[in-house]
Design a protein around this motif. Structure first.
Motif, PDB file in Angstrom:
ATOM      1  N   SER A 279      63.568 -20.670 -63.680  1.00 34.55           N
ATOM      2  CA  SER A 279      64.259 -21.846 -63.157  1.00 34.55           C
ATOM      3  C   SER A 279      63.868 -23.109 -63.916  1.00 34.55           C
ATOM      4  O   SER A 279      64.671 -24.035 -64.045  1.00 34.55           O
ATOM      5  CB  SER A 279      63.964 -22.010 -61.667  1.00 34.55           C
ATOM      6  N   PHE A 280      62.659 -23.171 -64.443  1.00 31.76           N
ATOM      7  CA  PHE A 280      62.229 -24.319 -65.248  1.00 31.76           C
ATOM      8  C   PHE A 280      62.787 -24.281 -66.667  1.00 31.76           C
ATOM      9  O   PHE A 280      63.214 -25.306 -67.201  1.00 31.76           O
ATOM     10  CB  PHE A 280      60.703 -24.377 -65.337  1.00 31.76           C
ATOM     11  N   LEU A 281      62.790 -23.095 -67.282  1.00 33.00           N
ATOM     12  CA  LEU A 281      63.015 -23.001 -68.724  1.00 33.00           C
ATOM     13  C   LEU A 281      64.311 -22.311 -69.117  1.00 33.00           C
ATOM     14  O   LEU A 281      64.703 -22.373 -70.285  1.00 33.00           O
ATOM     15  CB  LEU A 281      61.846 -22.260 -69.393  1.00 33.00           C
ATOM     16  N   GLY A 282      64.980 -21.627 -68.187  1.00 32.25           N
ATOM     17  CA  GLY A 282      66.139 -20.836 -68.554  1.00 32.25           C
ATOM     18  C   GLY A 282      65.731 -19.397 -68.813  1.00 32.25           C
ATOM     19  O   GLY A 282      64.593 -18.990 -68.579  1.00 32.25           O
ATOM     20  N   ILE A 283      66.666 -18.614 -69.332  1.00 34.81           N
ATOM     21  CA  ILE A 283      66.438 -17.178 -69.520  1.00 34.81           C
ATOM     22  C   ILE A 283      65.736 -16.928 -70.851  1.00 34.81           C
ATOM     23  O   ILE A 283      66.227 -17.326 -71.908  1.00 34.81           O
ATOM     24  CB  ILE A 283      67.768 -16.411 -69.467  1.00 34.81           C
ATOM     25  N   ILE A 284      64.583 -16.288 -70.773  1.00 38.78           N
ATOM     26  CA  ILE A 284      63.830 -15.879 -71.969  1.00 38.78           C
ATOM     27  C   ILE A 284      63.625 -14.377 -71.860  1.00 38.78           C
ATOM     28  O   ILE A 284      62.792 -13.900 -71.100  1.00 38.78           O
ATOM     29  CB  ILE A 284      62.481 -16.612 -72.061  1.00 38.78           C
ATOM     30  N   GLY A 285      64.422 -13.634 -72.614  1.00 35.97           N
ATOM     31  CA  GLY A 285      64.463 -12.196 -72.449  1.00 35.97           C
ATOM     32  C   GLY A 285      63.377 -11.447 -73.193  1.00 35.97           C
ATOM     33  O   GLY A 285      62.764 -11.954 -74.136  1.00 35.97           O
ATOM     34  N   PHE A 286      63.116 -10.249 -72.749  1.00 40.07           N
ATOM     35  CA  PHE A 286      62.301  -9.224 -73.406  1.00 40.07           C
ATOM     36  C   PHE A 286      60.793  -9.454 -73.340  1.00 40.07           C
ATOM     37  O   PHE A 286      60.032  -8.524 -73.601  1.00 40.07           O
ATOM     38  CB  PHE A 286      62.710  -9.047 -74.880  1.00 40.07           C
ATOM     39  N   ILE A 287      60.321 -10.650 -73.021  1.00 38.23           N
ATOM     40  CA  ILE A 287      58.880 -10.880 -72.963  1.00 38.23           C
ATOM     41  C   ILE A 287      58.248  -9.989 -71.895  1.00 38.23           C
ATOM     42  O   ILE A 287      57.230  -9.322 -72.127  1.00 38.23           O
ATOM     43  CB  ILE A 287      58.558 -12.356 -72.673  1.00 38.23           C
ATOM     44  N   GLY A 288      58.844  -9.974 -70.703  1.00 39.91           N
ATOM     45  CA  GLY A 288      58.290  -9.187 -69.606  1.00 39.91           C
ATOM     46  C   GLY A 288      58.454  -7.688 -69.780  1.00 39.91           C
ATOM     47  O   GLY A 288      57.807  -6.909 -69.072  1.00 39.91           O
ATOM     48  N   LEU A 289      59.300  -7.273 -70.716  1.00 42.17           N
ATOM     49  CA  LEU A 289      59.525  -5.841 -70.933  1.00 42.17           C
ATOM     50  C   LEU A 289      58.690  -5.306 -72.088  1.00 42.17           C
ATOM     51  O   LEU A 289      58.050  -4.251 -71.989  1.00 42.17           O
ATOM     52  CB  LEU A 289      61.010  -5.587 -71.208  1.00 42.17           C
ATOM     53  N   VAL A 290      58.653  -6.050 -73.190  1.00 40.65           N
ATOM     54  CA  VAL A 290      58.013  -5.554 -74.410  1.00 40.65           C
ATOM     55  C   VAL A 290      56.512  -5.812 -74.439  1.00 40.65           C
ATOM     56  O   VAL A 290      55.726  -4.933 -74.823  1.00 40.65           O
ATOM     57  CB  VAL A 290      58.692  -6.181 -75.646  1.00 40.65           C
ATOM     58  N   SER A 291      56.091  -7.005 -74.030  1.00 34.76           N
ATOM     59  CA  SER A 291      54.671  -7.374 -74.157  1.00 34.76           C
ATOM     60  C   SER A 291      53.726  -6.398 -73.455  1.00 34.76           C
ATOM     61  O   SER A 291      52.701  -6.010 -74.030  1.00 34.76           O
ATOM     62  CB  SER A 291      54.446  -8.793 -73.629  1.00 34.76           C
ATOM     63  N   PRO A 292      54.011  -5.976 -72.214  1.00 36.79           N
ATOM     64  CA  PRO A 292      53.107  -5.002 -71.582  1.00 36.79           C
ATOM     65  C   PRO A 292      53.011  -3.680 -72.334  1.00 36.79           C
ATOM     66  O   PRO A 292      51.943  -3.055 -72.374  1.00 36.79           O
ATOM     67  CB  PRO A 292      53.723  -4.802 -70.185  1.00 36.79           C
ATOM     68  N   HIS A 293      54.124  -3.236 -72.937  1.00 35.41           N
ATOM     69  CA  HIS A 293      54.095  -1.977 -73.675  1.00 35.41           C
ATOM     70  C   HIS A 293      53.272  -2.097 -74.955  1.00 35.41           C
ATOM     71  O   HIS A 293      52.532  -1.179 -75.309  1.00 35.41           O
ATOM     72  CB  HIS A 293      55.519  -1.537 -74.008  1.00 35.41           C
ATOM     73  N   ILE A 294      53.408  -3.214 -75.653  1.00 34.08           N
ATOM     74  CA  ILE A 294      52.600  -3.419 -76.856  1.00 34.08           C
ATOM     75  C   ILE A 294      51.124  -3.474 -76.479  1.00 34.08           C
ATOM     76  O   ILE A 294      50.273  -2.864 -77.133  1.00 34.08           O
ATOM     77  CB  ILE A 294      53.024  -4.714 -77.575  1.00 34.08           C
ATOM     78  N   SER A 295      50.823  -4.192 -75.400  1.00 31.93           N
ATOM     79  CA  SER A 295      49.435  -4.289 -74.942  1.00 31.93           C
ATOM     80  C   SER A 295      48.901  -2.923 -74.548  1.00 31.93           C
ATOM     81  O   SER A 295      47.755  -2.564 -74.868  1.00 31.93           O
ATOM     82  CB  SER A 295      49.342  -5.245 -73.746  1.00 31.93           C
ATOM     83  N   LYS A 296      49.720  -2.148 -73.872  1.00 23.92           N
ATOM     84  CA  LYS A 296      49.299  -0.815 -73.433  1.00 23.92           C
ATOM     85  C   LYS A 296      48.997   0.096 -74.617  1.00 23.92           C
ATOM     86  O   LYS A 296      48.080   0.923 -74.573  1.00 23.92           O
ATOM     87  CB  LYS A 296      50.393  -0.202 -72.554  1.00 23.92           C
ATOM     88  N   SER A 297      49.765  -0.085 -75.707  1.00 24.24           N
ATOM     89  CA  SER A 297      49.571   0.782 -76.877  1.00 24.24           C
ATOM     90  C   SER A 297      48.281   0.469 -77.622  1.00 24.24           C
ATOM     91  O   SER A 297      47.748   1.341 -78.318  1.00 24.24           O
ATOM     92  CB  SER A 297      50.766   0.638 -77.825  1.00 24.24           C
ATOM     93  N   ILE A 298      47.756  -0.760 -77.480  1.00 25.29           N
ATOM     94  CA  ILE A 298      46.539  -1.114 -78.222  1.00 25.29           C
ATOM     95  C   ILE A 298      45.304  -1.227 -77.333  1.00 25.29           C
ATOM     96  O   ILE A 298      44.180  -1.158 -77.838  1.00 25.29           O
ATOM     97  CB  ILE A 298      46.727  -2.433 -79.002  1.00 25.29           C
ATOM     98  N   ILE A 299      45.494  -1.393 -76.032  1.00 20.65           N
ATOM     99  CA  ILE A 299      44.335  -1.603 -75.153  1.00 20.65           C
ATOM    100  C   ILE A 299      44.220  -0.545 -74.070  1.00 20.65           C
ATOM    101  O   ILE A 299      43.212  -0.475 -73.370  1.00 20.65           O
ATOM    102  CB  ILE A 299      44.393  -3.013 -74.531  1.00 20.65           C
ATOM    103  N   GLY A 300      45.271   0.275 -73.909  1.00 18.77           N
ATOM    104  CA  GLY A 300      45.208   1.331 -72.913  1.00 18.77           C
ATOM    105  C   GLY A 300      45.768   0.912 -71.561  1.00 18.77           C
ATOM    106  O   GLY A 300      46.248  -0.209 -71.385  1.00 18.77           O
ATOM    107  N   ARG A 301      45.681   1.812 -70.586  1.00 23.03           N
ATOM    108  CA  ARG A 301      46.298   1.605 -69.277  1.00 23.03           C
ATOM    109  C   ARG A 301      45.339   1.039 -68.238  1.00 23.03           C
ATOM    110  O   ARG A 301      45.741   0.790 -67.100  1.00 23.03           O
ATOM    111  CB  ARG A 301      46.872   2.930 -68.760  1.00 23.03           C
ATOM    112  N   ASP A 302      44.081   0.842 -68.594  1.00 22.39           N
ATOM    113  CA  ASP A 302      43.101   0.303 -67.659  1.00 22.39           C
ATOM    114  C   ASP A 302      43.493  -1.130 -67.294  1.00 22.39           C
ATOM    115  O   ASP A 302      43.474  -2.036 -68.133  1.00 22.39           O
ATOM    116  CB  ASP A 302      41.709   0.326 -68.288  1.00 22.39           C
TER     117      ASP A 302
END
Length: 359
Positions: A279-302
């Protein structure tokens, strides 16, 4: 003696495991700081490293101080907060729903906010736009747009939370319901635009949906910072619950986790921070979808490390995207939402191809 030796080896292995995670977090933190500095230095007005550093402390040339402190620094801080918030929200949604495709966009929250913005701009008269003379277009009544977008985003959130409490509604079904809500709000947006007669207001709607980090004032930044701190504190407090839930609902319940309550609280906090950010910034796509997966691939699921790792990764990706949006066609600025989607789509496809069985 052998048993003691095994215990020593186990402790060393576990210590190495923790140290490796901490080093990854430290690396992400330093990379985010470096990108923040590069982002402050990027733009149509060329500044030296010395001017940037002096400008941060309010010293030096008046123009450079104004550019650094009033324009670029708020934008960078907004990028850090918004990237972290959207990424952590996606991380928690994926964990709570046990679905790798769960994110603020796939659950309909972003499209609901877009519908609210369309409603406010076209039907409530908040849509006149003002050219500032600096190549920047601003919506004259941004607070009305923000409030209505937030109300609609939270309406989508309440519907998702209500569905999650139904006995026979599985986490997979919640994601499908989110897709349905996205279609519903998108249809409402199209209808509003179709019957709109004022082309200026339609232009204002399109401008809002682009996503722009420069919209946030210091007041919005403080709101985002406070909300992000509360959300991160809540998520980290429940980190062990999320670890248990990652192994399955039955296992989590056998360990004493109140799965429904934890899922409800996590979804509410994740959706709240998403609603405020969009609501402040408008639509910013893919951050909430891709970032966790990249993090999971390098840091694990803990989740002890995945939650802060996702926050740092989201900040890093959004800052990088915003910096590119300002330098690729300088002095013109590309919509940051388009850049995140352009970078995020191939990254996500790569993750699916490389590790679809692991996410």
């Amino acid at each position: 003696m052998g048993k003691a030796g095994n215990n020593t080896d186990y402790k060393k292995t576990y210590s190495d495991y923790l140290n490796r995670k901490k080093m990854i977090l430290l690396t992400l933190f330093l990379a985010t700081l470096l990108m923040a500095f590069l982002s402050i230095n990027a733009g149509a007005m060329k500044l030296s490293i010395r001017q940037v550093i002096m400008g941060l402390f309010g010293l030096g040339n008046e123009n450079s101080v104004a550019v650094v402190k009033n324009l670029r620094l708020p934008r960078v801080i907004t990028g850090i907060l918004a990237g972290a918030g959207l990424s952590v929200a996606g991380c928690i949604m994926q964990n709570n729903l046990r679905n790798p495709l769960a994110s603020p966009s796939t659950l309909g929250i972003s499209n609901a906010a877009a519908f609210g913005a369309n409603f406010a701009i076209i039907l409530m008269g908040a849509g006149n736009i003002l050219n500032t003379g600096l190549g920047v277009v601003q919506i004259i009544n941004p607070y009305k747009v923000t409030i209505v977008a937030f109300i609609c985003a939270m309406l989508s959130t309440i519907l998702i939370i209500f569905l999650s409490r139904l006995k026979n509604f599985s986490p997979e079904s919640i994601v499908l319901a989110g897709v349905a809500l996205s279609s519903l709000f998108s249809a409402g947006t199209i209808i509003i635009q179709y019957f709109a007669k004022d082309t200026v207001r339609i232009a204002a709607v399109i401008f809002w949906t682009f996503g722009d980090l420069s919209r946030a004032s210091w007041q919005e930044i403080w709101i985002l910072a406070l909300l992000l701190a509360l959300a991160l504190g809540y998520f980290i407090y429940h980190r062990w619950d999320y670890n248990a839930m990652d192994g399955g609902e039955d296992m989590a319940k056998s360990l004493g986790v109140r799965v429904e309550r934890v899922r409800l609280g996590g979804m509410f906090m994740a959706s709240l921070i998403t609603a405020v950010t969009v609501s402040f910034l408008g639509i910013i796509g893919f951050i909430g979808l891709v970032s966790p997966h990249i993090s999971k691939s390098i840091i694990g699921r803990d989740q002890r490390y995945l939650i802060p790792g996702s926050a740092l990764m989201g900040s890093l990706i959004l800052l990088t995207s915003d910096t590119l949006s300002r330098v690729v066609l300088s002095p013109k600025t590309l919509p940051v939402g388009a850049v995140t989607s352009f970078l995020g789509a191939p990254l996500f496809l790569y993750i699916l191809i490389k590790g679809v069985d692991k996410i």
